[in-house]
Enzyme design. Sequence first.
Site, mmCIF file in Angstrom:
data_model
loop_
_atom_site.group_PDB
_atom_site.id
_atom_site.type_symbol
_atom_site.label_atom_id
_atom_site.label_comp_id
_atom_site.label_asym_id
_atom_site.label_seq_id
_atom_site.Cartn_x
_atom_site.Cartn_y
_atom_site.Cartn_z
ATOM 1 N N LYS A 210 0.788 -1.176 0.508
ATOM 2 C CA LYS A 210 0.054 0.039 -0.184
ATOM 3 C C LYS A 210 1.188 1.385 0.104
ATOM 4 C CE LYS A 210 -3.442 2.634 2.865
ATOM 5 N NZ LYS A 210 -4.418 2.829 3.900
ATOM 6 N N GLU A 216 10.335 -4.625 4.711
ATOM 7 C CA GLU A 216 10.499 -6.130 4.613
ATOM 8 C C GLU A 216 10.246 -6.386 2.951
ATOM 9 O OE1 GLU A 216 8.837 -4.761 6.590
ATOM 10 O OE2 GLU A 216 8.829 -6.173 8.405
ATOM 11 N N GLY A 282 -4.827 -1.456 4.626
ATOM 12 C CA GLY A 282 -3.941 -2.812 4.606
ATOM 13 C C GLY A 282 -4.308 -4.146 4.727
ATOM 14 N N ARG A 283 -5.735 -4.431 5.981
ATOM 15 C CA ARG A 283 -5.981 -5.465 5.874
ATOM 16 C C ARG A 283 -7.321 -5.603 5.488
ATOM 17 N NH1 ARG A 283 -5.004 -2.514 10.403
ATOM 18 N NH2 ARG A 283 -6.400 -2.015 11.554
ATOM 19 N N GLU A 368 -5.323 -6.238 14.315
ATOM 20 C CA GLU A 368 -4.407 -4.947 14.373
ATOM 21 C C GLU A 368 -5.599 -4.109 14.487
ATOM 22 O OE1 GLU A 368 -2.924 -4.141 10.326
ATOM 23 O OE2 GLU A 368 -0.911 -3.854 11.286
ATOM 24 N N HIS A 399 -6.287 -33.247 17.792
ATOM 25 C CA HIS A 399 -5.065 -34.299 17.882
ATOM 26 C C HIS A 399 -4.374 -33.127 18.780
ATOM 27 C CE1 HIS A 399 -7.192 -37.299 16.465
ATOM 28 N NE2 HIS A 399 -6.967 -36.997 15.770
ATOM 29 N N LYS A 523 9.007 -0.819 14.346
ATOM 30 C CA LYS A 523 9.679 -0.762 12.886
ATOM 31 C C LYS A 523 10.755 0.396 12.987
ATOM 32 C CE LYS A 523 5.322 -0.713 10.352
ATOM 33 N NZ LYS A 523 4.810 -0.302 9.172
HETATM 34 O O1 F6P Z 1 3.022 -2.734 10.045
HETATM 35 C C1 F6P Z 1 1.820 -2.312 9.422
HETATM 36 C C2 F6P Z 1 1.614 -2.728 8.628
HETATM 37 O O2 F6P Z 1 1.048 -1.199 8.039
HETATM 38 C C3 F6P Z 1 -0.248 -3.184 8.061
HETATM 39 O O3 F6P Z 1 -1.060 -2.513 8.784
HETATM 40 C C4 F6P Z 1 -0.057 -3.445 6.369
HETATM 41 O O4 F6P Z 1 -1.108 -4.652 6.097
HETATM 42 C C5 F6P Z 1 0.963 -4.019 6.415
HETATM 43 O O5 F6P Z 1 2.156 -3.259 7.256
HETATM 44 C C6 F6P Z 1 1.780 -3.749 5.070
HETATM 45 O O6 F6P Z 1 2.160 -2.461 4.574
HETATM 46 P P1 F6P Z 1 2.014 -2.038 2.943
HETATM 47 O O7 F6P Z 1 0.894 -2.490 2.624
HETATM 48 O O8 F6P Z 1 2.026 -0.349 3.025
HETATM 49 O O9 F6P Z 1 3.476 -2.419 2.474
#
Ligand code: F6P
Length: 559
Positions: A210, A216, A282-283, A368, A399, A523
Site C-alpha cells: 500500500k 520487508e 491494508g488488512r 490489528e 489432536h 519498525k
Molecule cells: O506494519 C503494519 C502494516 O502497516 C499493516 O497494516 C499493513 O498491512 C502492512 O504493514 C503492509 O503495509 P504495506 O502494504 O504498506 O506494505
Amino acid sequence: MTSPIDPTTTAAWAELDALRTAFTPDLRAWFDGDPGRVGRFSLPLADLHVDLSKNLVTDEVLAALVRLAEQTGVADRFAAMLAGQHINTTEDRAVLHTALRRPAGATPPLEVDGQDVDADVQAVLDRMSAFAERVRSGEWVGVTGQRVTHVVNIGIGGSDLGPVMAYEALKPYADAGIEARFVSNIDPTDLAQKVSGLNAETTLFIVASKTFTTLETLTNARLARDWLWEKLGAAGAIGTSEEDRSNAVAHHFIAVSTALDKVAAFGIDPANAFGFWDWVGGRYSVGSAIGTSLAIALGPQVFRDLLAGFHAVDEHVRTTPLAQNVPVLMGLLNVWYVNFLGSQTHAVLPYAQQLHRFPAYLQQLTMESNGKSVRWDGSPVSTDTGEVFWGEPGTNGQHAFYQLIHQGTRLIPADFIAVVNPAYPLRDGEQDVHALFLANFLAQTKALAFGKTAEEVEAEGTTGALVAARTFAGNRPTTSIFAPALTPSVLGQLIALYEHITFTQGVVWGINSFDQWGVELGKKLALEIAPAIEGDDAALAAQDASTQALIAYYREHRV
Ligand code: F6P
C-alpha cells in the site's frame, strides 16, 4: 464526527451486568426445555447458514446485547462508513473497503471527498482484469518470449495475508496453469525458498505494498530483482547493461500500491502498476488490486465472484435489523464473552483444509483492528477490548489443543466453519471421507456444548478418580458456520462476515478499528538497531543492557 460513547455508561451495559450476575449457563437444559431455540438462533447470511444456538446466551441476554448495539450507535456508524465519512479519525480518512465490492452501476453513485469512487474502483478492476487475461492467455510474455507459469507476490501483512489465504482457499479454481507463490518475511529464507525451482524466464513478480515504503517488501523486491537479473544473465537472456536490466524488470515485475510515484522510482513502469486508495486499509485490501495475484492465477471472474460475496454481506449488514444481523450479533456475542464472561481468546476452527490460512488472516484483521486502549477521540477505554484470535483447521487441532478447550479452566468461544460439498470428494472404500470429516465437526461442537456428566461416565463402568478426569463440563460456546461449498462468493462472504464482526466490536468499544499506530515503534527501533548488529559501536552503546547482550551473543556466534 460524533464522540465515542462509553459503553459502560449505557442502560444496556447495566442490564447485561445484572444478567451476568445471575447467569448460570446450561445448554443441556436450554436445549431440552426449548425446542424452538435452534430455529430462533439459526440465521441465514447470504449463502451461509449460521447456528448461534450453542452460545452461552439466552433471549434476554441477546436482546440486551442488541440494545447495547443501538445505544452505542453501531448502525449509524456503519452508515457513516459506507457514506465515506472520515471514521478513521487518527488518519483523517474515509474507510471504504466496502466500495471495492459495489457492483458496476450501483446507485446512487458514491462520491467521496470529490472522488468518483465507483468510477475509479471499476476502472482499476477492469485494467487489472484485462492484465490478468493477458497473462493467463499467454499474450503477456517474459523477456525471452515465454508465457508466465508462476506469479510471486511480494508483500507483507495485508498485502500478503489476504491473497495467500484466498489463493489457498480457492486453488481448485486455478485453471490457467499458473501457480502463485507468496513471499512476505524479511528472513531471507522466505525469498530463497520461494524462488527455488523457478524459471526466471517464466516468472512474474508482483510487488504489493500500500505504502511502497515497507522495509520487508522493498528489501525482498530488490532481492527478487537481483535474482531475476542473475538468472536471466546466466541463461544468456540479458546482459548487464542498464537497458537490458530495465527491460527485464518491465517484463517480469508489476506493482500494486497507492503510491505510484514510488513504484516508478523503484523502476517499475507505472503502466504495469495497479493503484488503490488511502481509504482502503491494508488488512481490508484483498478486494482491491492487492488481489492481482488471485486475478491472474484464478481468473478475473473468480475475483469478481469473490467481490460479489463480500457485497452480499455488506448489503445484509446495511439492510437487516440488528436482531437478525448476523455479523452484528456475532460481534455482540464476542463483547458478551470478553466483557461479561471474561474470555480472553477466540478460536476459529475451519473444518475445511482449504481455509488453513484463514485464522492467520483473521489475526491481522481482528487484532490489528481492535488491539487498542484508547477510543477514537483519544480517551482511555473503560473496558477490555480486542481478544486474541487463533486457530487451526480441524481435525488437526483436535489432536493438538482441543483438550484445553474441552477441559481447561478458560472460556474459549470457538467458531467452526464447514462446507457441505468438498472440492475433492474422495471415498475410502464405502466411506465418504468428507462425511467422516464433517462428523468430527458436529461431534466437537456437540461435546463442547453438552459435555458428559459424571453419571454418564459411571454408567459406562468407570470408577474412582478416573470419573472426574473423564467428565466434560460442557457449556463451552461455539458458533457453527455452514456453507454449501467453498466457492469464491462464499469465501468473500466469510471474510466480510469477520470484517463486520470486528467493526461491531470496535464501535461498541468506541475505538478506531482502522489505524495501527502500535506497529510503528518496533519498525523505528529496528532501523536504529540494524547498524548495531552490523558492528556500529555507537549504535550498540545506545541500546539497553539486554539488547546489548543479545547483540554481543550474535557477534560472538556469527560465522
Ligand atoms: O506494519 C503494519 C502494516 O502497516 C499493516 O497494516 C499493513 O498491512 C502492512 O504493514 C503492509 O503495509 P504495506 O502494504 O504498506 O506494505
